[in-house]
Design a protein around this motif. Structure first.
Motif, PDB file in Angstrom:
ATOM      1  N   GLY A 207     127.112 -36.828 -83.951  1.00 33.10           N
ATOM      2  CA  GLY A 207     127.046 -37.934 -84.905  1.00 33.10           C
ATOM      3  C   GLY A 207     128.319 -38.727 -85.078  1.00 33.10           C
ATOM      4  N   ASP A 208     129.458 -38.185 -84.633  1.00 33.63           N
ATOM      5  CA  ASP A 208     130.732 -38.877 -84.855  1.00 33.63           C
ATOM      6  C   ASP A 208     130.878 -40.145 -84.022  1.00 33.63           C
ATOM      7  N   ALA A 209     130.327 -40.154 -82.822  1.00 32.16           N
ATOM      8  CA  ALA A 209     130.411 -41.367 -81.997  1.00 32.16           C
ATOM      9  C   ALA A 209     129.645 -42.507 -82.666  1.00 32.16           C
ATOM     10  N   ARG A 210     128.481 -42.179 -83.194  1.00 32.97           N
ATOM     11  CA  ARG A 210     127.696 -43.210 -83.894  1.00 32.97           C
ATOM     12  C   ARG A 210     128.407 -43.651 -85.168  1.00 32.97           C
ATOM     13  N   LEU A 211     129.057 -42.731 -85.843  1.00 33.34           N
ATOM     14  CA  LEU A 211     129.829 -43.066 -87.035  1.00 33.34           C
ATOM     15  C   LEU A 211     130.958 -44.030 -86.684  1.00 33.34           C
ATOM     16  N   THR A 212     131.631 -43.773 -85.573  1.00 31.56           N
ATOM     17  CA  THR A 212     132.698 -44.664 -85.114  1.00 31.56           C
ATOM     18  C   THR A 212     132.152 -46.050 -84.814  1.00 31.56           C
ATOM     19  N   LEU A 213     131.032 -46.106 -84.104  1.00 31.64           N
ATOM     20  CA  LEU A 213     130.429 -47.394 -83.769  1.00 31.64           C
ATOM     21  C   LEU A 213     130.067 -48.174 -85.027  1.00 31.64           C
ATOM     22  N   ALA A 214     129.512 -47.477 -86.016  1.00 32.53           N
ATOM     23  CA  ALA A 214     129.150 -48.140 -87.270  1.00 32.53           C
ATOM     24  C   ALA A 214     130.384 -48.723 -87.955  1.00 32.53           C
ATOM     25  N   ALA A 215     131.498 -47.995 -87.912  1.00 33.48           N
ATOM     26  CA  ALA A 215     132.732 -48.495 -88.517  1.00 33.48           C
ATOM     27  C   ALA A 215     133.259 -49.717 -87.761  1.00 33.48           C
ATOM     28  N   LEU A 216     133.205 -49.677 -86.439  1.00 33.14           N
ATOM     29  CA  LEU A 216     133.695 -50.799 -85.634  1.00 33.14           C
ATOM     30  C   LEU A 216     132.813 -52.038 -85.800  1.00 33.14           C
ATOM     31  N   ARG A 217     131.540 -51.805 -86.082  1.00 34.67           N
ATOM     32  CA  ARG A 217     130.613 -52.924 -86.313  1.00 34.67           C
ATOM     33  C   ARG A 217     130.632 -53.387 -87.778  1.00 34.67           C
ATOM     34  N   HIS A 218     131.435 -52.730 -88.587  1.00 33.49           N
ATOM     35  CA  HIS A 218     131.527 -53.029 -90.018  1.00 33.49           C
ATOM     36  C   HIS A 218     130.209 -52.778 -90.749  1.00 33.49           C
ATOM     37  N   GLU A 219     129.437 -51.802 -90.229  1.00 32.54           N
ATOM     38  CA  GLU A 219     128.208 -51.391 -90.913  1.00 32.54           C
ATOM     39  C   GLU A 219     128.535 -50.467 -92.087  1.00 32.54           C
ATOM     40  N   ILE A 220     129.603 -49.702 -91.934  1.00 28.20           N
ATOM     41  CA  ILE A 220     130.095 -48.841 -93.007  1.00 28.20           C
ATOM     42  C   ILE A 220     131.618 -48.951 -93.034  1.00 28.20           C
ATOM     43  N   GLU A 221     132.214 -48.469 -94.096  1.00 31.37           N
ATOM     44  CA  GLU A 221     133.673 -48.481 -94.203  1.00 31.37           C
ATOM     45  C   GLU A 221     134.210 -47.066 -94.049  1.00 31.37           C
ATOM     46  N   LEU A 222     135.196 -46.910 -93.170  1.00 34.50           N
ATOM     47  CA  LEU A 222     135.909 -45.650 -93.005  1.00 34.50           C
ATOM     48  C   LEU A 222     137.385 -45.899 -93.252  1.00 34.50           C
ATOM     49  N   SER A 223     138.044 -44.939 -93.872  1.00 32.05           N
ATOM     50  CA  SER A 223     139.493 -45.056 -94.013  1.00 32.05           C
ATOM     51  C   SER A 223     140.130 -44.933 -92.635  1.00 32.05           C
ATOM     52  N   LYS A 224     141.367 -45.391 -92.517  1.00 27.35           N
ATOM     53  CA  LYS A 224     142.068 -45.285 -91.237  1.00 27.35           C
ATOM     54  C   LYS A 224     142.183 -43.831 -90.796  1.00 27.35           C
ATOM     55  N   ASP A 225     142.413 -42.939 -91.750  1.00 26.52           N
ATOM     56  CA  ASP A 225     142.544 -41.516 -91.419  1.00 26.52           C
ATOM     57  C   ASP A 225     141.223 -40.951 -90.903  1.00 26.52           C
TER      58      ASP A 225
END
Length: 375
Positions: A207-225
């Protein structure tokens, strides 16, 4: 592009604007976007091969030729075949705009292009023998090629998988790798071997790759860390080669998770003519993914894709052996369900929630979606 901008701006005060617009215009060659002007003399095909690929492949073959009798430089590469082994062959293509962003880091692309192929070898229990590279480039940009080859040979050296040949041409950015592996005769782990009563296992977390993609697409917000903790799972996945080899005499079936866990599991079920029961909350997730809502957790872990972990089935009697493999490799292996006899004309996956209830068809359908290269 230069003529257009010159026509638009006639005053010296507009020079800075001209420069900014010029660099942001889509007609500007990719070379400039990577911070380097094209060479005075165009980089030819054979110069490109020699400079970025042949020169870097030769030290590996000299130090440890393994099964390679002849590498880059002839009409064909030559492999020495061990009479006790079978040859596994896999091919994967990465296309700009389809599998990666057009401005993706070329060093990461070099790594991932091989990683996805090595993951296929891992799924069948093969050890790497070598790979070929077919590369189409819109512009033979030395800066881009330097970074791409650095990532390519970093993973090739790490897993003893030498470059033995390939092809290059001009065209839209397209990376196609074919990898070769060796497996002891009759020891390949196929998709078709799942048996009723088998446990279903997953390596690592998903699931982490999809989480990364969502962050790069601005679908969700992730902290830099948090992004730093998960983005390597998308850009630089780890092929589970040692696990695949360890499972040769343990697993009844296996595959690598590229298009989504449950969607990929259906390939095993289809080829084995079996159903499966999956416990949704047992699917392993990273601490970063667990910070998200349960809906996102389940969606990304069950169907996100680009994980390149292994999903495999094995008899209940192998649980202790699998626990030892997990400890030896320092790699979590999680049992997420079981294989059942097929009840209807097509395989089904029964997804069980934390309360022990099976999801209805609409709920399950959202989790059974997987990446389709033509959708």
């Amino acid at each position: 592009a230069i003529a257009w901008f010159t026509h638009q701006f006639t005053h010296q005060s507009d020079v800075f604007k001209l420069l900014i617009l010029f660099l942001s215009d889509e007609r500007v060659p990719r070379a400039i976007k990577w911070g380097m002007q094209s060479q005075t003399s165009p980089l030819g095909e054979f110069d490109l091969i020699q400079r970025f690929f042949k020169t870097q492949s030769e030290p590996m073959l000299t130090k440890n030729p393994g099964s390679v009798k002849l590498g880059i430089g002839d009409d064909c590469a030559l492999l020495k075949i061990d009479p006790t082994e079978e040859i596994a062959i896999t091919s994967d293509m990465l296309v700009s705009g389809r599998h990666f962003f057009a401005d993706a880091n070329p060093e990461w692309l070099g790594w991932k292009a091989i990683a996805v192929n090595l993951s296929d070898l891992a799924a069948m229990g093969a050890r790497p023998l070598g790979f070929t590279l077919a590369l189409a480039l819109p512009d033979p940009n030395p800066s881009w090629l330097e970074a791409f080859s650095r990532g390519l040979f970093a993973i090739a050296n790490e897993y003893d998988c030498p470059l033995i040949g390939g092809d290059t041409t001009a065209g839209p950015l397209n990376i196609c790798i074919t990898a070769f592996g060796g497996i002891p005769k009759d020891k390949a782990i196929r998709r078709s071997g799942a048996s009723e009563g088998d446990d279903i296992w997953v390596s690592g977390t998903v699931g982490d790759a999809r989480l990364t993609l969502a962050a790069l697409r601005h679908e969700i917000e992730l902290s830099k860390d948090d992004l730093a903790l998960v983005e390597a799972r998308m850009h630089q996945p780890t092929p589970r080669l040692n696990l695949g080899i360890a499972l040769r005499n343990v697993a009844n079936s296996a595959l690598d998770i590229s298009d989504g866990l449950l969607g990929d599991l259906r390939h095993i079920l289809k080829q084995s003519n079996k159903d499966a029961e999956i416990f949704l909350d047992q699917i392993p997730k990273s601490s970063t993914l667990l910070k998200q809502s349960q809906t996102i957790q389940h969606q990304y872990a069950a169907s996100g894709g680009d994980d390149y972990e292994l999903c495999f089935t094995a008899p209940i009697s192998k649980r202790d052996v699998i626990a030892k493999i997990s400890a030896d490799l320092n790699l979590p292996l999680t049992q997420i369900g079981s294989i059942q006899s097929m009840q209807h004309s097509v395989p089904e996956i029964h997804i069980i929630d934390k309360d022990g209830k099976e999801l209805n068809s609409q709920q399950a359908g959202l989790l059974l979606k997987s990446f389709d290269h033509f959708a």
